[in-house]
Design a protein around this motif. Structure first.
Motif, PDB file in Angstrom:
ATOM      1  N   GLY A  89       0.842  -1.192   0.000  1.00  0.00           N
ATOM      2  CA  GLY A  89       0.000   0.000   0.000  1.00  0.00           C
ATOM      3  C   GLY A  89       0.873   1.235   0.000  1.00  0.00           C
ATOM      4  O   GLY A  89       1.784   1.372  -0.807  1.00  0.00           O
ATOM      5  N   ALA A  90       0.636   2.126   0.956  1.00  0.00           N
ATOM      6  CA  ALA A  90       1.427   3.356   1.060  1.00  0.00           C
ATOM      7  C   ALA A  90       2.726   3.138   1.834  1.00  0.00           C
ATOM      8  O   ALA A  90       3.566   4.022   1.896  1.00  0.00           O
ATOM      9  N   GLY A  91       2.882   1.948   2.414  1.00  0.00           N
ATOM     10  CA  GLY A  91       4.076   1.672   3.217  1.00  0.00           C
ATOM     11  C   GLY A  91       4.846   0.476   2.694  1.00  0.00           C
ATOM     12  O   GLY A  91       4.776   0.142   1.516  1.00  0.00           O
ATOM     13  N   PHE A  92       5.554  -0.181   3.586  1.00  0.00           N
ATOM     14  CA  PHE A  92       6.382  -1.324   3.232  1.00  0.00           C
ATOM     15  C   PHE A  92       6.219  -2.421   4.268  1.00  0.00           C
ATOM     16  O   PHE A  92       5.883  -2.145   5.424  1.00  0.00           O
ATOM     17  N   THR A  93       6.492  -3.666   3.854  1.00  0.00           N
ATOM     18  CA  THR A  93       6.435  -4.818   4.747  1.00  0.00           C
ATOM     19  C   THR A  93       7.642  -5.707   4.461  1.00  0.00           C
ATOM     20  O   THR A  93       8.001  -5.912   3.305  1.00  0.00           O
ATOM     21  N   ILE A  94       8.237  -6.229   5.517  1.00  0.00           N
ATOM     22  CA  ILE A  94       9.255  -7.260   5.356  1.00  0.00           C
ATOM     23  C   ILE A  94       8.479  -8.551   5.148  1.00  0.00           C
ATOM     24  O   ILE A  94       7.755  -9.002   6.038  1.00  0.00           O
ATOM     25  N   THR A  95       8.611  -9.114   3.952  1.00  0.00           N
ATOM     26  CA  THR A  95       7.787 -10.266   3.584  1.00  0.00           C
ATOM     27  C   THR A  95       8.479 -11.605   3.752  1.00  0.00           C
ATOM     28  O   THR A  95       7.808 -12.630   3.840  1.00  0.00           O
ATOM     29  N   ARG A  96       9.801 -11.609   3.768  1.00  0.00           N
ATOM     30  CA  ARG A  96      10.473 -12.899   3.895  1.00  0.00           C
ATOM     31  C   ARG A  96      11.931 -12.741   4.306  1.00  0.00           C
ATOM     32  O   ARG A  96      12.518 -11.682   4.134  1.00  0.00           O
ATOM     33  N   SER A  97      12.456 -13.831   4.825  1.00  0.00           N
ATOM     34  CA  SER A  97      13.880 -13.932   5.123  1.00  0.00           C
ATOM     35  C   SER A  97      14.334 -15.292   4.630  1.00  0.00           C
ATOM     36  O   SER A  97      13.852 -16.328   5.100  1.00  0.00           O
TER      37      SER A  97
END
Length: 141
Positions: A89-97
């Protein structure tokens, strides 16, 4: 119980602001971070790089202890963690490592090493903290 601390300071705002991160141990002391170090590859650090370092270190140490419990006294482990930051969306997410282990442990067969590595991935405290997908690639040297 153990508590570790770090501090972050940010002067200015948004893309033009500049920040500094320090850790309790002093390993990082006023290390530069900001938009340019996070998104444009300028020298300095960023939260995702620090999370990747924490995950690689935590997993590798957990695996070393699992190997010791299994009677494996010698070996060398090297882990790379790749943390992925994606637009959300308007931000960010850490989706995986994604963890990539290169292991040289002479006294273990590959199946046992893989089982212990999966156990370490699931049990390391940083893995438990991350709300992200994780993968593990094991390369036996």
């Amino acid at each position: 119980m153990i508590t570790r601390t770090a501090t972050a300071r940010y002067e200015g705002t948004g893309k033009t602001g500049k920040g500094w991160i320090s850790t309790q141990s002093g390993v990082l002391k006023d290390s530069r971070y900001g938009f340019n170090t996070r998104f444009e590859g300028e020298p300095g650090t960023n939260p995702e790089e620090l999370i990747a370092a924490a995950h690689a270190g935590c997993f590798t140490m957990a695996l070393s202890f699992a190997l010791a419990r299994g009677g494996h006294e010698q070996g060398e482990l090297q882990t790379e963690a790749r943390v992925k930051l994606e637009q959300d969306g308007a931000g960010f997410t850490i989706t995986r490592s994604d963890l990539k282990l290169r292991a040289s442990v002479p006294s273990i067969d590959e199946a046992e090493l893989r089982a212990l590595a999966e156990e370490a991935k699931a049990s390391c405290p940083v893995s438990k903290l991350l709300n992200a997908e994780m993968s593990l690639d094991v390369e036996v040297a």
